[in-house]
Structures are given as structure tokens and as C-alpha cells.
Motif scaffolding. Sequence first.
Motif, PDB file in Angstrom:
ATOM      1  N   LYS A  53      41.722  24.263  28.762  1.00 39.60           N
ATOM      2  CA  LYS A  53      40.737  23.253  28.402  1.00 39.60           C
ATOM      3  C   LYS A  53      40.143  23.604  27.037  1.00 39.60           C
ATOM      4  CE  LYS A  53      39.280  22.920  33.256  1.00 39.60           C
ATOM      5  NZ  LYS A  53      38.117  23.027  34.172  1.00 39.60           N
ATOM      6  N   PRO A  54      39.593  22.635  26.319  1.00 46.15           N
ATOM      7  CA  PRO A  54      38.959  22.959  25.032  1.00 46.15           C
ATOM      8  C   PRO A  54      37.873  24.032  25.162  1.00 46.15           C
ATOM      9  CG  PRO A  54      39.278  20.602  25.215  1.00 46.15           C
ATOM     10  CD  PRO A  54      39.667  21.186  26.547  1.00 46.15           C
ATOM     11  N   GLU A  55      37.187  24.068  26.285  1.00 48.77           N
ATOM     12  CA  GLU A  55      36.133  25.076  26.448  1.00 48.77           C
ATOM     13  C   GLU A  55      36.675  26.490  26.676  1.00 48.77           C
ATOM     14  OE1 GLU A  55      36.467  22.154  28.062  1.00 48.77           O
ATOM     15  OE2 GLU A  55      35.873  22.319  30.170  1.00 48.77           O
ATOM     16  N   ASP A  56      37.980  26.629  26.772  1.00 46.04           N
ATOM     17  CA  ASP A  56      38.593  27.961  26.833  1.00 46.04           C
ATOM     18  C   ASP A  56      38.779  28.566  25.447  1.00 46.04           C
ATOM     19  OD1 ASP A  56      40.701  26.736  29.447  1.00 46.04           O
ATOM     20  OD2 ASP A  56      38.931  28.019  29.678  1.00 46.04           O
ATOM     21  N   THR A  57      38.474  27.814  24.425  1.00 43.39           N
ATOM     22  CA  THR A  57      38.614  28.294  23.044  1.00 43.39           C
ATOM     23  C   THR A  57      37.714  29.490  22.791  1.00 43.39           C
ATOM     24  OG1 THR A  57      39.276  26.140  22.192  1.00 43.39           O
ATOM     25  CG2 THR A  57      38.270  27.674  20.628  1.00 43.39           C
ATOM     26  N   GLY A  58      38.267  30.493  22.128  1.00 44.36           N
ATOM     27  CA  GLY A  58      37.504  31.675  21.765  1.00 44.36           C
ATOM     28  C   GLY A  58      38.413  32.827  21.403  1.00 44.36           C
ATOM     29  N   VAL A  59      37.795  33.943  21.072  1.00 44.47           N
ATOM     30  CA  VAL A  59      38.546  35.178  20.839  1.00 44.47           C
ATOM     31  C   VAL A  59      38.590  35.941  22.154  1.00 44.47           C
ATOM     32  CG1 VAL A  59      38.702  37.318  19.535  1.00 44.47           C
ATOM     33  CG2 VAL A  59      37.793  35.258  18.436  1.00 44.47           C
ATOM     34  N   TYR A  60      39.785  36.329  22.554  1.00 43.07           N
ATOM     35  CA  TYR A  60      39.991  37.014  23.829  1.00 43.07           C
ATOM     36  C   TYR A  60      40.232  38.497  23.584  1.00 43.07           C
ATOM     37  CZ  TYR A  60      40.124  32.684  26.455  1.00 43.07           C
ATOM     38  OH  TYR A  60      39.784  31.486  27.065  1.00 43.07           O
ATOM     39  N   TYR A  61      39.559  39.304  24.378  1.00 42.29           N
ATOM     40  CA  TYR A  61      39.625  40.760  24.264  1.00 42.29           C
ATOM     41  C   TYR A  61      39.988  41.374  25.614  1.00 42.29           C
ATOM     42  CZ  TYR A  61      36.530  39.891  20.235  1.00 42.29           C
ATOM     43  OH  TYR A  61      35.974  39.439  19.060  1.00 42.29           O
ATOM     44  N   CYS A  62      40.672  42.506  25.562  1.00 40.10           N
ATOM     45  CA  CYS A  62      40.856  43.296  26.769  1.00 40.10           C
ATOM     46  C   CYS A  62      40.037  44.579  26.633  1.00 40.10           C
ATOM     47  CB  CYS A  62      42.323  43.610  27.026  1.00 40.10           C
ATOM     48  SG  CYS A  62      43.149  44.539  25.738  1.00 40.10           S
ATOM     49  N   ALA A  63      39.680  45.140  27.784  1.00 42.28           N
ATOM     50  CA  ALA A  63      38.897  46.366  27.794  1.00 42.28           C
ATOM     51  C   ALA A  63      39.213  47.127  29.080  1.00 42.28           C
ATOM     52  CB  ALA A  63      37.405  46.055  27.726  1.00 42.28           C
ATOM     53  N   ARG A  64      39.191  48.429  29.003  1.00 41.76           N
ATOM     54  CA  ARG A  64      39.456  49.208  30.196  1.00 41.76           C
ATOM     55  C   ARG A  64      38.150  49.569  30.869  1.00 41.76           C
ATOM     56  NH1 ARG A  64      41.183  55.457  28.519  1.00 41.76           N
ATOM     57  NH2 ARG A  64      39.038  56.240  28.462  1.00 41.76           N
ATOM     58  N   LYS A  65      38.180  49.551  32.196  1.00 45.21           N
ATOM     59  CA  LYS A  65      37.000  49.898  32.975  1.00 45.21           C
ATOM     60  C   LYS A  65      37.023  51.392  33.246  1.00 45.21           C
ATOM     61  CE  LYS A  65      34.548  48.873  37.306  1.00 45.21           C
ATOM     62  NZ  LYS A  65      34.519  50.271  37.807  1.00 45.21           N
ATOM     63  N   ASP A  66      36.115  52.113  32.613  1.00 42.79           N
ATOM     64  CA  ASP A  66      36.051  53.554  32.863  1.00 42.79           C
ATOM     65  C   ASP A  66      34.658  53.970  33.300  1.00 42.79           C
ATOM     66  OD1 ASP A  66      36.252  54.361  29.281  1.00 42.79           O
ATOM     67  OD2 ASP A  66      34.836  53.182  30.437  1.00 42.79           O
ATOM     68  N   PHE A  67      34.007  53.081  34.078  1.00 44.77           N
ATOM     69  CA  PHE A  67      32.716  53.411  34.669  1.00 44.77           C
ATOM     70  C   PHE A  67      32.780  53.105  36.157  1.00 44.77           C
ATOM     71  CE2 PHE A  67      31.438  49.000  35.254  1.00 44.77           C
ATOM     72  CZ  PHE A  67      32.122  48.323  34.254  1.00 44.77           C
ATOM     73  N   VAL A  68      31.899  53.722  36.897  1.00 44.13           N
ATOM     74  CA  VAL A  68      31.811  53.475  38.336  1.00 44.13           C
ATOM     75  C   VAL A  68      30.845  52.321  38.561  1.00 44.13           C
ATOM     76  CG1 VAL A  68      31.114  54.436  40.561  1.00 44.13           C
ATOM     77  CG2 VAL A  68      32.304  55.868  38.882  1.00 44.13           C
ATOM     78  N   GLY A  69      31.244  51.382  39.375  1.00 38.71           N
ATOM     79  CA  GLY A  69      30.359  50.254  39.656  1.00 38.71           C
ATOM     80  C   GLY A  69      31.124  48.960  39.681  1.00 38.71           C
ATOM     81  N   LEU A  70      30.451  47.905  40.085  1.00 32.43           N
ATOM     82  CA  LEU A  70      31.094  46.615  40.285  1.00 32.43           C
ATOM     83  C   LEU A  70      30.735  45.596  39.211  1.00 32.43           C
ATOM     84  CD1 LEU A  70      30.558  46.312  44.150  1.00 32.43           C
ATOM     85  CD2 LEU A  70      32.482  47.322  42.916  1.00 32.43           C
ATOM     86  N   GLU A  71      30.142  46.074  38.127  1.00 31.90           N
ATOM     87  CA  GLU A  71      29.699  45.158  37.067  1.00 31.90           C
ATOM     88  C   GLU A  71      30.859  44.832  36.136  1.00 31.90           C
ATOM     89  OE1 GLU A  71      28.559  48.247  37.514  1.00 31.90           O
ATOM     90  OE2 GLU A  71      26.471  48.139  38.170  1.00 31.90           O
ATOM     91  N   TYR A  72      31.905  44.235  36.701  1.00 35.20           N
ATOM     92  CA  TYR A  72      33.145  44.047  35.958  1.00 35.20           C
ATOM     93  C   TYR A  72      32.945  43.241  34.686  1.00 35.20           C
ATOM     94  CZ  TYR A  72      34.840  45.150  40.654  1.00 35.20           C
ATOM     95  OH  TYR A  72      35.052  45.738  41.873  1.00 35.20           O
ATOM     96  N   PHE A  73      32.055  42.282  34.703  1.00 39.35           N
ATOM     97  CA  PHE A  73      31.934  41.340  33.601  1.00 39.35           C
ATOM     98  C   PHE A  73      30.730  41.601  32.705  1.00 39.35           C
ATOM     99  CE2 PHE A  73      35.581  39.716  35.089  1.00 39.35           C
ATOM    100  CZ  PHE A  73      35.583  38.687  36.021  1.00 39.35           C
ATOM    101  N   GLU A  74      30.169  42.805  32.792  1.00 39.24           N
ATOM    102  CA  GLU A  74      29.074  43.163  31.894  1.00 39.24           C
ATOM    103  C   GLU A  74      29.662  43.877  30.675  1.00 39.24           C
ATOM    104  OE1 GLU A  74      25.637  44.974  33.521  1.00 39.24           O
ATOM    105  OE2 GLU A  74      25.582  43.665  35.282  1.00 39.24           O
TER     106      GLU A  74
END
Length: 125
Positions: A87-108
Amino acid sequence: QLHFVESGGGLVQPGGSLRLSCTASGFSLGDYGLTWFRQAPGKEREGVSFISDTDLYRTYSPDVRGRFTTPRDNAKNTGYLQMDLLKPEDTGVYYCARKDFVGLEYFEANKYKYWGQGTQVTVSS
């Protein structure tokens, strides 16, 4: 040296598909959970998908659930973001990142230390 390279972005029409790649070097990507974020102009970086190190758990933001999937190929040290029904609202710069912390805050985003340079996705007719 720890390093990510995102690729696969581009211009696509609404309803189309793209597959983004995130190739890691300097560490084994399979030892970590992998999160994809995106950032639209003037907006904060937001998480869109997460896959655990074991591949047993995946979660998606409500905006992309049912349209995006996040497979990975540990033999290639690469994760992917398969994006369908864009969709047009999917427009943006996309990044990947590795999770190297303990916890469930995946999207912070502020929990993550290591980022790639990003790849631009533009959805427009």
C-alpha cells in the motif's frame, strides 16, 4: 566487525510485492532474533516484524499482519521481509536490526544497538 546490509527496495505499484534482504557479517545471524523496522518521512521508526532466533516465534505489527512475512536463511546469514499487497502507506526506509536484549519489547527501536543503512521502499502508481 559487525555489519548489516539491507537490499531489495525499490518503486512498486500498489498491490505489488517486494522482498527485502538483510545480510549480516561479523556474527551468526541465526544466534539472534531479527526485527524489521521502517521509517516514513517525518515519522518515528516503527517495528513491522520480528522472528526469534529459533524461528519458532514471529510477530507482526497490525498494519502489516497478513501481508508481510519474515523468513530467514541461516545458512546464508540472511533474513528477509516478504511484502505483498503493498500500500502507499508502506512507503519508507526499511531497516533490519538484531535483538540482543532480554525482553519482549520487539518493536521499541531504542532497544536496538546495531542497524543497517536501510533500503528505500516506495509504493506509488
